[in-house]
Design an enzyme around this catalytic site. Structure first.
Site, PDB file in Angstrom:
ATOM      1  N   HIS A 137       6.646  -1.200  11.459  1.00  0.00           N
ATOM      2  CA  HIS A 137       6.169  -0.220  10.472  1.00  0.00           C
ATOM      3  C   HIS A 137       7.611  -0.705   9.457  1.00  0.00           C
ATOM      4  O   HIS A 137       8.157  -0.712   8.473  1.00  0.00           O
ATOM      5  CB  HIS A 137       6.609   0.857  10.521  1.00  0.00           C
ATOM      6  CG  HIS A 137       7.137   1.635   9.684  1.00  0.00           C
ATOM      7  ND1 HIS A 137       6.015   2.675   8.291  1.00  0.00           N
ATOM      8  CD2 HIS A 137       7.676   2.596   9.042  1.00  0.00           C
ATOM      9  CE1 HIS A 137       6.533   3.026   7.397  1.00  0.00           C
ATOM     10  NE2 HIS A 137       7.915   3.437   8.199  1.00  0.00           N
ATOM     11  N   GLU A 185       8.086   5.969   1.431  1.00  0.00           N
ATOM     12  CA  GLU A 185       7.178   5.513   2.278  1.00  0.00           C
ATOM     13  C   GLU A 185       5.529   5.383   1.951  1.00  0.00           C
ATOM     14  O   GLU A 185       5.056   4.680   2.473  1.00  0.00           O
ATOM     15  CB  GLU A 185       6.791   6.897   3.792  1.00  0.00           C
ATOM     16  CG  GLU A 185       8.507   6.458   4.149  1.00  0.00           C
ATOM     17  CD  GLU A 185       8.194   5.599   5.362  1.00  0.00           C
ATOM     18  OE1 GLU A 185       7.765   4.990   5.637  1.00  0.00           O
ATOM     19  OE2 GLU A 185       9.137   6.054   6.257  1.00  0.00           O
ATOM     20  N   SER A 204       2.823  -0.832   5.856  1.00  0.00           N
ATOM     21  CA  SER A 204       2.621  -1.290   7.369  1.00  0.00           C
ATOM     22  C   SER A 204       1.285  -0.898   7.525  1.00  0.00           C
ATOM     23  O   SER A 204       0.840  -0.763   9.485  1.00  0.00           O
ATOM     24  CB  SER A 204       3.057  -0.798   8.055  1.00  0.00           C
ATOM     25  OG  SER A 204       3.440   0.444   7.939  1.00  0.00           O
TER      26      SER A 204
HETATM   27 FE    FE Z   1       9.585   4.627   6.931  1.00  0.00          FE
END
Ligand code: FE
Ligand code: PHE
Length: 291
Positions: A137, A185, A204
């Protein structure tokens, strides 16, 4: 290129993932030689899976940054190799850490153009979902955009803002955390050819890379700073709402003003549920042009 002062080593710590040297800053040394073939195989599998999904879904800035960074596809990258390329591009550096850091440590790293990356990678049985941020990630999701000068500046500004918010109080920190969540994010960006992903939590994730653009379920709402800072979020499901920027420049401009008076004003207001749509929202159409 070594923009990073060598941290002072404290001791070795034994974690359930093995023993790594720990430094005064909470950083560790990437124990590259101790990755197993299974660790490299997890990277290889996740890398190939996401690469196949990202054309037509990730934004051009992400794809271009990723191409310039040239992470290996077949084994876990060495942070020292990436740091040469990254340092030359924007002066950012990756530092290895055990996992999530205390807020002020995290903000201080960002404010100094250091991005903390978990040194360990998830197990094969965690391929599709892991609660904590692991190396995949952090590295695959977050690090490429640090090659982009505008995004690189945004993240540093965010870190400085975090240090400041930490001195103001918990409400300010919560509001600022929502901004990180809905941009760094889980941010979407509107390109000429359609909606695209720039958020690391999405790029991710196989499932969310598809869901955020193609599902009819979530809201996609035009970015509005105070709206974002009031909106709660869920960490255990795909997002109910994505906020869409038009450019990193728009994001920089919107976040440049002093947040102190904004924090003060928002602290008196109700928060907004993760799935709400307000009359004042700009609701965007689903679709990503290509896929
Ligand atoms: Fe993160
Ligand atoms: N302008 C913000 C402040 O005064 C700092 C900041 C910049 C925060 C960019 C987030 C993102 O606190």
């Amino acid at each position: 290129m070594s923009a990073l002062p060598t941290p002072r080593r404290l001791e070795n710590i034994q974690t359930d993932r093995g023993s790594v040297p720990v430094y005064a800053t909470g950083t560790v040394e990437q124990p590259w030689d101790s990755y197993t073939e299974a660790d490299h195989a997890v990277w290889r599998q996740l890398y190939a899976r996401q690469q196949a999904l990202l054309p037509g879904r990730a934004c051009d800035a992400f794809l271009q940054a990723q191409a310039r960074m040239r992470m290996p596809s077949d084994r876990i990258p060495k942070f020292s190799d990436l740091n040469e390329i990254l340092g030359a591009a924007t002066g950012w550096q990756i530092v290895a850490v055990e996992g999530l850091l205390p807020e002020l440590d995290f903000f201080t790293h960002l404010a100094n153009r250091r991005f903390p990356v978990s040194w360990w990678i998830r197990r094969p049985d965690q391929i599709d979902y892991i609660e904590e941020p692991d190396l995949f990630h952090d590295l695959f999701g977050h690090v490429p955009l640090l090659m982009d000068p505008m995004f690189a500046d945004y993240l540093q500004a965010y870190g400085r803002g975090g240090v400041k918010a930490h001195g103001i109080g918990p409400d300010a920190l919560m509001q600022l955390a929502r901004l990180y969540w809905y941009t760094v994010e889980f941010g979407l960006i509107r390109q000429a050819d359609g909606l695209r992903i720039y958020g690391a939590g999405i790029v991710s994730s196989k499932g969310e890379s598809i869901y955020c653009l193609e599902s009819a379920a979530p809201n996609r709402i035009g970015f509005d700073l105070e709206r974002v800072m009031r909106t709660r979020y869920r960490i255990d499901t795909y997002q109910k709402t994505y906020f869409v920027i038009d450019s990193f420049e728009q994001l920089m401009d919107a976040t440049r003003p002093d947040f102190a008076p904004i924090y003060a004003r928002l602290t008196g207001q109700d928060t907004i549920p993760a799935d709400a749509v307000l009359a004042t929202d700009t609701v965007l159409q689903r679709g990503n042009g290509g896929a």
